[in-house]
Design an enzyme around this catalytic site. Structure first.
Site, short mmCIF file in Angstrom:
data_model
loop_
_atom_site.label_atom_id
_atom_site.label_comp_id
_atom_site.label_asym_id
_atom_site.label_seq_id
_atom_site.Cartn_x
_atom_site.Cartn_y
_atom_site.Cartn_z
N ASP A 123 27.91 -39.68 -118.57
CA ASP A 123 26.90 -39.38 -119.59
C ASP A 123 27.48 -39.75 -120.95
O ASP A 123 28.70 -39.63 -121.15
CB ASP A 123 26.53 -37.88 -119.58
CG ASP A 123 27.42 -37.08 -120.52
OD1 ASP A 123 28.53 -36.72 -120.11
OD2 ASP A 123 27.01 -36.87 -121.68
N ASP A 128 24.72 -29.20 -119.20
CA ASP A 128 26.09 -28.81 -119.53
C ASP A 128 26.05 -27.34 -119.89
O ASP A 128 24.98 -26.75 -120.07
CB ASP A 128 26.62 -29.68 -120.67
CG ASP A 128 26.06 -29.23 -122.00
OD1 ASP A 128 26.77 -29.35 -122.99
OD2 ASP A 128 24.91 -28.75 -122.02
N GLN A 179 40.82 -30.25 -116.75
CA GLN A 179 41.32 -30.43 -118.10
C GLN A 179 42.80 -30.84 -118.04
O GLN A 179 43.22 -31.47 -117.08
CB GLN A 179 41.13 -29.14 -118.91
CG GLN A 179 39.67 -28.81 -119.23
CD GLN A 179 39.01 -29.81 -120.15
OE1 GLN A 179 39.65 -30.69 -120.74
NE2 GLN A 179 37.69 -29.71 -120.28
N GLY A 193 27.15 -25.91 -122.58
CA GLY A 193 27.03 -25.60 -124.00
C GLY A 193 28.39 -25.46 -124.67
O GLY A 193 28.48 -25.47 -125.90
N GLY A 194 29.44 -25.38 -123.88
CA GLY A 194 30.78 -25.19 -124.43
C GLY A 194 31.17 -26.30 -125.39
O GLY A 194 31.64 -26.05 -126.50
N TYR A 195 30.91 -27.52 -125.00
CA TYR A 195 31.32 -28.66 -125.82
C TYR A 195 30.59 -28.68 -127.14
O TYR A 195 31.16 -28.98 -128.19
CB TYR A 195 31.07 -29.96 -125.07
CG TYR A 195 31.65 -31.17 -125.77
CD1 TYR A 195 30.83 -32.05 -126.47
CD2 TYR A 195 33.01 -31.43 -125.72
CE1 TYR A 195 31.36 -33.16 -127.12
CE2 TYR A 195 33.55 -32.54 -126.36
CZ TYR A 195 32.72 -33.40 -127.05
OH TYR A 195 33.25 -34.50 -127.68
O1 LIG Z 1 35.95 -31.71 -121.61
C1 LIG Z 1 34.71 -31.65 -121.74
N1 LIG Z 1 34.03 -30.57 -121.28
C2 LIG Z 1 32.67 -30.48 -121.44
N2 LIG Z 1 31.94 -31.42 -122.01
C3 LIG Z 1 32.56 -32.53 -122.51
C4 LIG Z 1 31.77 -33.51 -123.19
C5 LIG Z 1 30.26 -33.37 -123.33
C6 LIG Z 1 29.59 -34.23 -122.30
N3 LIG Z 1 28.21 -34.53 -122.70
C7 LIG Z 1 27.37 -33.36 -122.89
C8 LIG Z 1 25.98 -33.77 -123.32
C9 LIG Z 1 25.02 -32.67 -122.88
C10 LIG Z 1 23.61 -32.96 -123.33
C11 LIG Z 1 23.53 -33.20 -124.82
C12 LIG Z 1 24.51 -34.22 -125.33
C13 LIG Z 1 25.91 -34.00 -124.84
C14 LIG Z 1 32.43 -34.61 -123.73
N4 LIG Z 1 31.92 -35.63 -124.47
C15 LIG Z 1 32.98 -36.41 -124.77
N5 LIG Z 1 32.87 -37.51 -125.56
C16 LIG Z 1 31.60 -37.65 -126.30
C17 LIG Z 1 31.45 -38.91 -127.02
C18 LIG Z 1 31.98 -40.12 -126.72
C19 LIG Z 1 31.58 -41.12 -127.65
C20 LIG Z 1 30.75 -40.63 -128.63
S1 LIG Z 1 30.47 -39.01 -128.40
N6 LIG Z 1 34.14 -35.96 -124.25
C21 LIG Z 1 33.81 -34.80 -123.59
C22 LIG Z 1 34.59 -33.86 -122.91
C23 LIG Z 1 33.96 -32.71 -122.39
#
Ligand SMILES: O=c1[nH]cnc2c(CCNCC3CCCCC3)c3[nH]c(NCc4cccs4)nc3cc12
Length: 376
Positions: A271, A92, A194, A94-96
């Site tokens: 993921d 990813d 988005q 890193g933004g999130y």
């Molecule tokens: O719009 C988004 N843009 C970018 N990333 C998003 C992420 C992170 C995805 N997993 C990254 C991983 C990269 C490697 C390390 C770990 C994260 C999201 N995660 C969730 N829900 C998380 C969750 C759902 C239920 C519990 S937490 N919604 C998300 C929406 C976005």
């Protein structure tokens, strides 16, 4: 071409396909175990491959950029070499993590200013430098820098945020096309749709990201606290508009029941931290529902929890023993439940692929979703 569509289910939008990368091919639909710090917590790469049958894992640009840092990874010859995983990796941007980890952050046109959650040092991620970071990591699939708006948020906020993500997407795509991969293998870049939970913005964002000609598209902005029904509604709307020939990645999703419903809505890639994070709290996902192994009722239960399931945890260790490990915060407990939960998630995806192939998916998935969601 990155993605080949093989079979579509007759009565749902479920589909089976192959993602082809220089580090191997991935059968979809697929779940991607999260390897935050260059490791899927408590799991060795060989167990990932041979026990869990993971096909692709996630790396995290935010964490790796902060520690060990890009120069160490570059000297190691990229993330595959560094962590000894020779299969495909998606990273990813890193933004999130900036939104979810570092409480002091500031989004500007230029990029995302943030303070390290480790030592408070100041950093700036831009659409351009996150491409450079992921070039150094050497991921097979890299993600754009985007903004994930909170839920709920106003229409104006969702619109402003989406438009920033669109401007960043154009800059990120240009940076990707203007740079080369560093280790000789092909890298791909996914766009991120988005628009919050607003239909018209979701449609606009899908249209925009499709026009940028990314190799794949992610659905962002979901699984951020909205009700599951609303998540399904937004995913359904998005997959209706996304090109059929490109992989669709729903970010941050989800529970086993979420995976079943979202595959039926036409999603190919997922993921989520739940199988590993919840495992560390003693939550075990099984075919018959969810077990909280810390519950006192398992203290004296001298039976394994699923003899027929292909995981040595479910066939070998009694619930009394697993309960004991968790009550005493024994490391072995974390390792066993992490391996089991990931094995279960990948097994569930394999069952879905088989049923899409043999045409029995549509009659099976809703009942299975109810079954795996039960609390045991
Ligand atoms: O719009 C988004 N843009 C970018 N990333 C998003 C992420 C992170 C995805 N997993 C990254 C991983 C990269 C490697 C390390 C770990 C994260 C999201 N995660 C969730 N829900 C998380 C969750 C759902 C239920 C519990 S937490 N919604 C998300 C929406 C976005």
């Amino acid at each position: 071409m990155l993605f080949e569509l093989h079979k579509e289910d007759q009565s749902t939008k479920a589909r089976k396909g192959i993602l082809k990368t220089d580090h191997g091919n991935i059968e979809t639909p697929i779940f991607m175990p999260v390897g935050t710090l260059g490791t899927v917590k408590a799991v060795k790469p060989e167990d990932l491959r041979d026990k869990i049958h993971a096909q692709i894992i996630l790396g995290n640009a935010y964490h790796l950029y902060l520690r060990p840092g890009c120069d160490i990874i570059e000297e190691a010859g990229g993330l595959h070499r560094f962590m000894q995983w020779d299969g495909p990796i998606l990273t990813d941007s890193g933004g999130y993590q900036i939104y979810s980890l570092s409480d002091n952050r500031e989004l500007k046109e230029k990029g995302a200013h943030f303070k390290s959650h480790l030592d408070g040092s100041k950093h700036l991620f831009t659409p351009e430098n996150v491409v450079e970071i992921q070039r150094v990591l050497g991921s097979d699939i890299m993600m754009l820098l985007d903004e994930c708006p909170p839920y709920p948020c106003s229409y104006e906020y969702a619109k402003e945020s989406m438009e920033l993500t669109h401007r960043w997407a154009e800059r990120g795509r240009k940076a990707f096309l203007d740079t080369e991969s560093k280790y000789g293998h092909r890298q791909y870049q996914f766009g991120i749709i988005q628009g919050g939970t607003y239909e018209d913005l979701r449609k606009e964002s899908t249209q925009f990201m499709t026009e940028q000609d990314f190799e794949g598209l992610a659905i962002g902005g979901l699984s951020v606290g909205e009700p599951a029904e609303l998540m399904y509604e937004m995913a359904d709307l998005n997959t209706d508009l996304m090109p059929a020939g490109k992989p669709r990645y729903l970010m941050g999703v989800g529970t086993p029941a979420n995976l079943l419903h979202c595959v039926a809505l036409g999603i190919d890639m997922f993921d989520c931290v739940m199988p590993t994070r919840n495992a560390r709290n003693g939550q075990i996902f099984t075919r018959h529902g969810i077990i909280n192994i810390r519950n006192a009722k398992w203290k004296n239960h001298h039976k394994v929890f699923d003899k027929e399931f292909p995981s040595d945890v479910s066939q070998k260790y009694t619930m009394s023993y697993l309960h004991h490990l968790f009550r005493n915060s024994e490391l072995l407990g974390l390792e066993l439940t992490s391996i089991h939960n990931l094995t279960f998630y990948l097994w569930l995806m394999e069952q879905m692929r088989k049923r899409i192939k043999d045409g029995t998916f549509s009659d099976w998935y809703a009942g299975m979703a109810e079954q795996v969601d039960q609390k045991i």
